[in-house]
Design an enzyme around this catalytic site. Structure first.
Site, mmCIF file in Angstrom:
data_model
loop_
_atom_site.group_PDB
_atom_site.id
_atom_site.type_symbol
_atom_site.label_atom_id
_atom_site.label_comp_id
_atom_site.label_asym_id
_atom_site.label_seq_id
_atom_site.Cartn_x
_atom_site.Cartn_y
_atom_site.Cartn_z
ATOM 1 C CB CYS A 137 -0.943 0.008 1.195
ATOM 2 S SG CYS A 137 -0.105 -0.104 2.789
ATOM 3 N NE ARG A 162 8.351 0.314 0.800
ATOM 4 C CZ ARG A 162 9.143 1.372 0.972
ATOM 5 N NH1 ARG A 162 9.964 1.747 0.007
ATOM 6 N NH2 ARG A 162 9.133 2.029 2.118
ATOM 7 C CB SER A 172 8.238 1.816 7.047
ATOM 8 O OG SER A 172 8.654 0.557 6.582
ATOM 9 C CD GLU A 201 5.986 -1.315 8.268
ATOM 10 O OE1 GLU A 201 5.448 -2.366 8.657
ATOM 11 O OE2 GLU A 201 6.292 -1.083 7.095
ATOM 12 C CB ALA A 230 -10.473 -11.935 5.629
ATOM 13 C CB ALA A 237 -1.388 -9.770 5.491
ATOM 14 N N GLY A 293 -6.040 -6.947 6.959
ATOM 15 C CA GLY A 293 -7.308 -7.093 7.657
ATOM 16 C C GLY A 293 -7.154 -7.887 8.946
#
Length: 459
Positions: free
Chosen positions: A50, A52, A109, A114, A191, A193, A195
């Site tokens: 989301c 890169r 990041s 993270e 649902a 990773a 989620g």
């Protein structure tokens, strides 16, 4: 063979551009195949998250490799290399290794430190392995990057300095809900990773009741059961939205799932006294349709807003410790790389020596046919032993020298002195100051002003 990184991230591109560049799982193998089918690209790994979209490539030349990778990215985005140029960064050779290791440790990041990026890198590597697009160079790079990332998290406090994107987003969301998510009904859409991480984090923070919605109903049910939550079908999304205060949207859908119409319907049924409906859009492409943020009673926190609000860095000491780890590990990787570069030259030198010895022994046999087999064998052993001893120290020394910065000159000198023919499947070209004409001027962050860019190039 040289390393090349071409990509865009939250630092250089808006979400709309990242959405265009994003490579969904269904397209990964095709895109990897397209990359390694290019004339200058021998190996490729694609990292698409989301935050890169990056291509790690082993290329036989800077200009050609850059043109090939940009062409494939432009095709994926439905754009042109020139249009993408202002959003892309380029790292070559040393700076490419430095960048990949910084990504693996979480230094690059949005939320510094993270650890989720490690799993994303692992997935990218496994996918490239399955597509047979990673060769010796990228296998080594990715394995070392994963190891360096684990080392950074185990040896420093970077985990304390950083946090997952989900945790950071929920902390921002809490600010719109009286500072506390405990007891707040919540919905997680997706649902996968991200989620799953959303459900786990919401549960830990005491939010509830929790509901999970996903296109694959079975997966939603399994995830919900793991946390004592309930599952709701996507067809009832508007009804579910009307009953919650916070939504974490993290699907792999190529189209928005929280459309203006769906959210408007939910707001009409929702009691406004409960406060705003907070939507966390952590997906690329976006799950929340553009324009939803304009609706009264809605707060949207997306990737763009996260980048703007999460400006505070980690503790300086932890970040500095990770920087030192990266610096040392980059040099270690380059030492290995320089050693592999000289190995074919050393092998060619020893092969040339063996050829000379064999030819001379053949002439001796022709000139002295009277020599016994035992004597000829003893002469052969003696000559081979002499040649091996003569070559031993120089080859050991050249391997040592080659492991130092600028060591590639020694292998080149050996090839010149002994007129050695070493197969060059990956010639190293000089990196000029600008890109090829069809790509426009040098891209922002391009480490292309010197033949060997310095460690820690622009990111």
């Amino acid at each position: 063979m040289k390393l090349l990184v071409v990509g865009a991230s939250y630092r250089t591109a808006p979400v709309a551009t990242l959405e265009q560049l994003a490579v969904p799982p269904a397209d990964l193998t095709r895109t990897l195949d397209r990359l390694i089918a290019q004339p200058y690209v021998a190996e490729a790994v694609i990292v698409s998250t989301c935050n890169r979209v990056e291509v790690y490539a082993a290329v036989s030349g800077f200009h050609g490799g850059l043109g090939d990778v940009c062409a494939v990215l432009a095709e994926q985005a439905g754009s042109s290399p020139t249009a993408l140029a202002s959003h892309l960064y380029v790292h070559y050779d040393t700076a490419a290794v430095d960048h990949v290791f910084r990504v693996a440790t979480g230094l690059d990041s949005m939320v510094v430190g993270e650890a989720q990026i490690l799993g994303q890198l692992r997935d990218a590597y496994h996918w490239a392995t399955g597509a047979d697009s990673a060769g010796r160079l990228l296998h080594e790079l990715m394995q070392q990057a994963l190891r360096v990332g684990k080392r950074a998290h185990s040896e420093t406090g970077i985990d304390r300095a950083g946090q997952s994107v989900v945790t950071a987003a929920l902390e921002l969301a809490a600010g719109h809900l009286d500072g506390d998510l405990a007891g707040r009904p919540a919905l997680v859409v997706g649902a996968g990773a991200m989620g799953s991480l959303g459900v786990a984090t919401l549960s830990r923070l005491g939010a509830g009741p929790l509901t999970v919605s996903n296109r694959g109903a079975d997966r939603a049910v399994r995830l919900a059961e793991s946390y004592g939550a309930s599952a709701a079908p996507m067809t009832e999304l508007a009804d579910t939205l009307s009953t919650v205060d916070i939504v974490v949207a993290a699907t792999a859908s190529t189209e928005p799932v929280l459309t203006r119409a769906v959210v408007t319907t939910a707001l009409a049924e929702r009691d406004p006294a409960r406060g705003p409906l907070v939507l966390l859009d952590l997906a690329v492409p976006r799950d929340v349709e553009e324009g939803v943020a304009e609706l009264p009673g809605v707060e949207v926190i997306d990737i763009d807003r996260m980048a703007a609000l999460l400006a505070d860095g980690p503790a300086a000491a932890d970040a500095a410790a990770v920087e030192r780890i990266v610096l040392a590990e980059v040099e270690g990787f380059l030492t290995w790389l320089r050693g592999t570069d000289v190995a074919p030259t050393v092998a060619a030198l020893r092969g040339r020596a063996d050829d000379v010895v064999t030819a001379e022994l053949r002439r001796l046999a022709q000139r002295r046919p009277d020599l016994s087999d035992d004597l000829r064998a003893e002469v052969a052993r003696t000559v081979h032993r002499v040649v091996q001893r003569l070559l031993h120290q120089p080859t050991v020394k050249v391997r040592q020298l080659a492991a130092e910065p600028g060591g590639d000159q020694y292998a080149a000198l050996l090839r010149e002195l002994f007129d050695l023919e070493v197969p060059q499947t990956s010639p190293v070209d000089t990196v000029p100051d600008v890109l090829t004409p069809d790509l426009g001027p040098a891209l922002p962050g391009t480490d292309a002003a010197e033949p060997t860019p310095p460690t820690g190039g622009a990111r």
